[in-house]
Motif scaffolding. Structure first.
Motif, PDB file in Angstrom:
ATOM      1  N   SER A   1      53.889  23.753  36.321  1.00  0.00           N
ATOM      2  CA  SER A   1      52.626  23.013  36.289  1.00  0.00           C
ATOM      3  C   SER A   1      51.933  23.111  34.933  1.00  0.00           C
ATOM      4  N   GLN A   2      52.336  24.099  34.118  1.00  0.00           N
ATOM      5  CA  GLN A   2      51.728  24.295  32.799  1.00  0.00           C
ATOM      6  C   GLN A   2      52.728  24.027  31.670  1.00  0.00           C
ATOM      7  N   GLN A   3      53.773  23.274  31.983  1.00  0.00           N
ATOM      8  CA  GLN A   3      54.798  22.863  31.017  1.00  0.00           C
ATOM      9  C   GLN A   3      55.508  24.026  30.334  1.00  0.00           C
ATOM     10  N   VAL A   4      55.650  25.140  31.051  1.00  0.00           N
ATOM     11  CA  VAL A   4      56.440  26.269  30.564  1.00  0.00           C
ATOM     12  C   VAL A   4      57.807  26.164  31.222  1.00  0.00           C
ATOM     13  N   LYS A   5      58.864  26.193  30.421  1.00  0.00           N
ATOM     14  CA  LYS A   5      60.210  25.972  30.939  1.00  0.00           C
ATOM     15  C   LYS A   5      60.878  27.270  31.372  1.00  0.00           C
ATOM     16  N   ILE A   6      61.204  27.327  32.655  1.00  0.00           N
ATOM     17  CA  ILE A   6      62.027  28.385  33.219  1.00  0.00           C
ATOM     18  C   ILE A   6      63.200  27.662  33.875  1.00  0.00           C
ATOM     19  N   PRO A   7      64.424  27.988  33.498  1.00  0.00           N
ATOM     20  CA  PRO A   7      65.564  27.300  34.117  1.00  0.00           C
ATOM     21  C   PRO A   7      65.600  27.550  35.621  1.00  0.00           C
ATOM     22  N   TYR A   8      65.966  26.532  36.375  1.00  0.00           N
ATOM     23  CA  TYR A   8      66.094  26.691  37.826  1.00  0.00           C
ATOM     24  C   TYR A   8      67.060  25.654  38.371  1.00  0.00           C
ATOM     25  N   GLY A   9      67.567  25.934  39.561  1.00  0.00           N
ATOM     26  CA  GLY A   9      68.454  25.008  40.245  1.00  0.00           C
ATOM     27  C   GLY A   9      67.822  24.567  41.551  1.00  0.00           C
ATOM     28  N   CYS A  10      67.864  25.454  42.528  1.00  0.00           N
ATOM     29  CA  CYS A  10      67.406  25.084  43.873  1.00  0.00           C
ATOM     30  C   CYS A  10      65.906  25.286  44.085  1.00  0.00           C
TER      31      CYS A  10
ATOM     32  N   ASN B   1      64.569  27.646  45.539  1.00  0.00           N
ATOM     33  CA  ASN B   1      64.393  28.123  46.911  1.00  0.00           C
ATOM     34  C   ASN B   1      65.021  29.504  47.134  1.00  0.00           C
ATOM     35  N   GLY B   2      65.298  30.238  46.076  1.00  0.00           N
ATOM     36  CA  GLY B   2      65.817  31.598  46.219  1.00  0.00           C
ATOM     37  C   GLY B   2      67.299  31.707  46.496  1.00  0.00           C
ATOM     38  N   GLY B   3      68.038  30.629  46.276  1.00  0.00           N
ATOM     39  CA  GLY B   3      69.457  30.663  46.610  1.00  0.00           C
ATOM     40  C   GLY B   3      70.418  30.681  45.442  1.00  0.00           C
ATOM     41  N   CYS B   4      69.994  30.200  44.274  1.00  0.00           N
ATOM     42  CA  CYS B   4      70.975  30.032  43.186  1.00  0.00           C
ATOM     43  C   CYS B   4      70.905  31.124  42.116  1.00  0.00           C
ATOM     44  N   GLY B   5      69.746  31.706  41.885  1.00  0.00           N
ATOM     45  CA  GLY B   5      69.606  32.766  40.889  1.00  0.00           C
ATOM     46  C   GLY B   5      69.391  32.297  39.467  1.00  0.00           C
ATOM     47  N   MET B   6      69.279  30.990  39.244  1.00  0.00           N
ATOM     48  CA  MET B   6      69.114  30.491  37.873  1.00  0.00           C
ATOM     49  C   MET B   6      67.781  30.882  37.244  1.00  0.00           C
ATOM     50  N   CYS B   7      66.762  31.153  38.062  1.00  0.00           N
ATOM     51  CA  CYS B   7      65.431  31.474  37.531  1.00  0.00           C
ATOM     52  C   CYS B   7      65.188  32.985  37.472  1.00  0.00           C
ATOM     53  N   LYS B   8      66.261  33.749  37.324  1.00  0.00           N
ATOM     54  CA  LYS B   8      66.142  35.214  37.313  1.00  0.00           C
ATOM     55  C   LYS B   8      65.375  35.688  36.076  1.00  0.00           C
ATOM     56  N   VAL B   9      64.475  36.627  36.308  1.00  0.00           N
ATOM     57  CA  VAL B   9      63.619  37.189  35.268  1.00  0.00           C
ATOM     58  C   VAL B   9      63.629  38.701  35.417  1.00  0.00           C
ATOM     59  N   LYS B  10      63.608  39.411  34.302  1.00  0.00           N
ATOM     60  CA  LYS B  10      63.464  40.871  34.296  1.00  0.00           C
ATOM     61  C   LYS B  10      62.001  41.174  34.003  1.00  0.00           C
ATOM     62  N   ILE B  11      61.306  41.786  34.967  1.00  0.00           N
ATOM     63  CA  ILE B  11      59.897  42.139  34.784  1.00  0.00           C
ATOM     64  C   ILE B  11      59.824  43.501  34.103  1.00  0.00           C
ATOM     65  N   LYS B  12      59.114  43.555  32.972  1.00  0.00           N
ATOM     66  CA  LYS B  12      58.987  44.798  32.206  1.00  0.00           C
ATOM     67  C   LYS B  12      57.682  45.528  32.513  1.00  0.00           C
ATOM     68  N   GLU B  13      56.629  44.752  32.821  1.00  0.00           N
ATOM     69  CA  GLU B  13      55.327  45.355  33.118  1.00  0.00           C
ATOM     70  C   GLU B  13      54.628  44.530  34.181  1.00  0.00           C
ATOM     71  N   GLY B  14      53.942  45.222  35.096  1.00  0.00           N
ATOM     72  CA  GLY B  14      53.110  44.546  36.072  1.00  0.00           C
ATOM     73  C   GLY B  14      53.589  44.719  37.504  1.00  0.00           C
ATOM     74  N   GLU B  15      52.723  44.319  38.420  1.00  0.00           N
ATOM     75  CA  GLU B  15      52.995  44.432  39.851  1.00  0.00           C
ATOM     76  C   GLU B  15      53.179  43.041  40.437  1.00  0.00           C
ATOM     77  N   TYR B  16      54.051  42.941  41.437  1.00  0.00           N
ATOM     78  CA  TYR B  16      54.378  41.651  42.036  1.00  0.00           C
ATOM     79  C   TYR B  16      54.935  41.869  43.434  1.00  0.00           C
ATOM     80  N   LYS B  17      55.035  40.790  44.187  1.00  0.00           N
ATOM     81  CA  LYS B  17      55.731  40.827  45.476  1.00  0.00           C
ATOM     82  C   LYS B  17      56.787  39.733  45.452  1.00  0.00           C
ATOM     83  N   ILE B  18      57.880  39.978  46.178  1.00  0.00           N
ATOM     84  CA  ILE B  18      59.002  39.046  46.212  1.00  0.00           C
ATOM     85  C   ILE B  18      59.156  38.502  47.626  1.00  0.00           C
ATOM     86  N   GLY B  19      59.303  37.185  47.737  1.00  0.00           N
ATOM     87  CA  GLY B  19      59.579  36.553  49.016  1.00  0.00           C
ATOM     88  C   GLY B  19      61.066  36.640  49.345  1.00  0.00           C
TER      89      GLY B  19
END
Length: 90
Positions: A26-35, A37-55
Motif C-alpha cells: 500500500s506504500q509502494q515498498v516492494k517485497i517479493p511475493y507469490g501467493c 497466503n503463507g504457502g509459497c515462502g517468497m516473502c520470507k524476511v529475517k527479523i533482526k529487531e522488534g516484536e511481532y506475531k505470526i499467523g
C-alpha cells in the motif's frame, strides 16, 4: 498504533492488524511475493529487531527451525513494535 518497519532499508508504517506485505504494497515498498497466503515462502524476511506475531502458514514455506531463528513470512506477520529486518534472497 502504527509502527515503523524497516526491511532492507525500505521504511514503511504498519498497524498491528495489518500484515507486513499488505502495508508495504500500500506504500509502494516492494517485497517479493507469490501467493500472499503463507504457502509459497517468497516473502520470507529475517527479523533482526522488534516484536511481532505470526499467523498460520505452511511449514514447507516456514519451518519451525526458521521461526526460532527469527524468519517470518511478510504476508502472515503482524508487528507488535517497530521492526528491523532484511529480505531473504533466493
Amino acid at each position: 498504533m502504527a509502527y515503523q518497519i524497516n526491511i532492507g532499508g525500505e521504511v514503511f508504517s504498519c498497524g498491528e492488524n495489518v500484515d507486513l506485505l499488505k502495508a508495504a504494497k500500500s506504500q509502494q515498498v516492494k517485497i517479493p511475493y507469490g501467493c500472499a497466503n503463507g504457502g509459497c515462502g517468497m516473502c520470507k524476511v529475517k527479523i533482526k529487531e522488534g516484536e511481532y506475531k505470526i499467523g498460520l502458514c505452511s511449514k514447507g514455506a516456514l519451518s519451525d527451525e526458521e521461526r526460532q531463528q527469527g524468519y517470518v513470512l511478510a504476508c502472515k506477520t503482524y508487528p507488535l513494535s517497530h521492526l528491523i529486518g532484511e529480505l531473504v534472497k533466493y
